[in-house]
Scaffold this motif. Structure first.
Motif, short mmCIF file in Angstrom:
data_model
loop_
_atom_site.label_atom_id
_atom_site.label_comp_id
_atom_site.label_asym_id
_atom_site.label_seq_id
_atom_site.Cartn_x
_atom_site.Cartn_y
_atom_site.Cartn_z
N THR A 100 42.02 -5.13 47.99
CA THR A 100 42.21 -5.60 46.62
C THR A 100 40.87 -5.55 45.89
OG1 THR A 100 41.73 -7.91 47.15
CG2 THR A 100 44.02 -7.17 47.43
N ALA A 101 40.89 -5.77 44.58
CA ALA A 101 39.65 -5.75 43.81
C ALA A 101 38.69 -6.84 44.30
CB ALA A 101 39.96 -5.94 42.33
N ALA A 120 37.33 -5.88 47.79
CA ALA A 120 36.39 -4.77 47.66
C ALA A 120 35.04 -5.26 47.18
CB ALA A 120 36.95 -3.72 46.71
N GLU A 151 37.70 -0.55 45.22
CA GLU A 151 39.08 -1.06 45.23
C GLU A 151 39.99 0.02 45.80
OE1 GLU A 151 42.46 -2.90 42.18
OE2 GLU A 151 40.44 -2.36 41.44
#
Length: 261
Positions: free
Chosen positions: A209-210, A213, A220
């Motif tokens: 996920t963002a 990451a 991401e």
């Protein structure tokens, strides 16, 4: 059998000058693969450290007595694995070694320390929370019962490798944050007389996920390895449930398969 030798020089020169290479030209194993394997072993054992320069392909081919395409193929295979990076105006540079962890009942901290990876830990959360249904089922307790939630960011050589999330029965032991940042969870458990006996573990993979990451210094959607583990003591009592994620670019599970008689 051909050998190339060199003496250790300043960091500004090629780090390969301090290494010995044994290339068997009579072997069916391609020369590029032999070179790549020996370079990878040097990185894994810390002989080639992050930041070391390997020099350019022309110099390497002359030094090793190999064709430039052979050297380029060996280097590219390690670039593809994320162990080396090509930098314009700088040359080929070691980025990091991939952590290869055996599939056995051991802690990540102990495995990294034994491999000379210099582990460090940042404790993100260390608090009491009510057990969710999944956590309760894994630990054999009632849903909503109090458990200790421990979330840590594990790094090697200053680079993040994994986000570790562990749940333990609240009455099991006191987890001091300062100690957790200097040692491993299983080591603390053993210190108070808890004998780990077995575990049930599931390994998987997914995309980052963002938020993940950002914490793991990845892009991401980058590949992550996942692991869920429930550990039991020598009485059969569940003592820890963990859900961990690892950077696939820097981490691999290593295990041996045996044929049943």
């Amino acid at each position: 059998m051909a050998k190339t030798r060199g003496s250790a020089r300043a960091a500004s020169t090629s780090a390969l000058d301090s290494l010995d290479f044994a290339l068997d030209r009579g072997s069916p194993v391609p020369l590029y693969y032999q070179l790549a394997q020996q370079l990878e072993a040097a990185i894994e054992h810390g002989v080639l450290a992050p930041g070391n320069l390997l020099g350019n392909e022309v110099d390497l081919s002359v030094r090793l007595g190999l064709s430039r395409p052979t050297v380029r193929q060996a280097i590219q295979s390690l670039v593809d694995k994320g162990l080396l990076v090509r930098r314009r105006g700088v040359g080929t540079q070691v980025v990091h070694s991939q952590v290869k962890r055996p599939l056995e009942l051991s802690s990540l901290y102990d495995d990294l320390e034994a491999a000379g990876q210099g582990p460090t830990t940042e404790v993100v959360r260390n608090e009491r929370v009510p057990a969710t249904a999944d956590v309760a089922a894994a630990l054999g307790i009632a849903e909503g019962a109090e458990v200790t939630l421990l979330e840590r960011l594990r790094c090697t050589h200053g680079q993040p490798v994994a986000i570790l999330c562990n749940y333990l029965p609240a009455s099991l032991l006191d987890l001091d944050t300062a100690r957790l940042e200097s040692t491993g969870l299983y080591r603390m458990m053993r210190a108070v007389g808890i004998t780990l006996h077995s575990a049930r573990q599931t390994v998987g993979a997914r995309c980052a996920t963002a938020e993940e990451a950002g914490r793991l210094d990845e892009k991401e959607g980058a590949a992550l390895l996942t692991m869920q583990r429930t550990a039991y003591d020598d009485t059969g009592r569940p003592v820890e449930y963990g859900t961990h994620i690892y950077r696939a670019s820097r981490y691999a599970f290593d295990f041996q398969l045996l044929v049943r008689p």
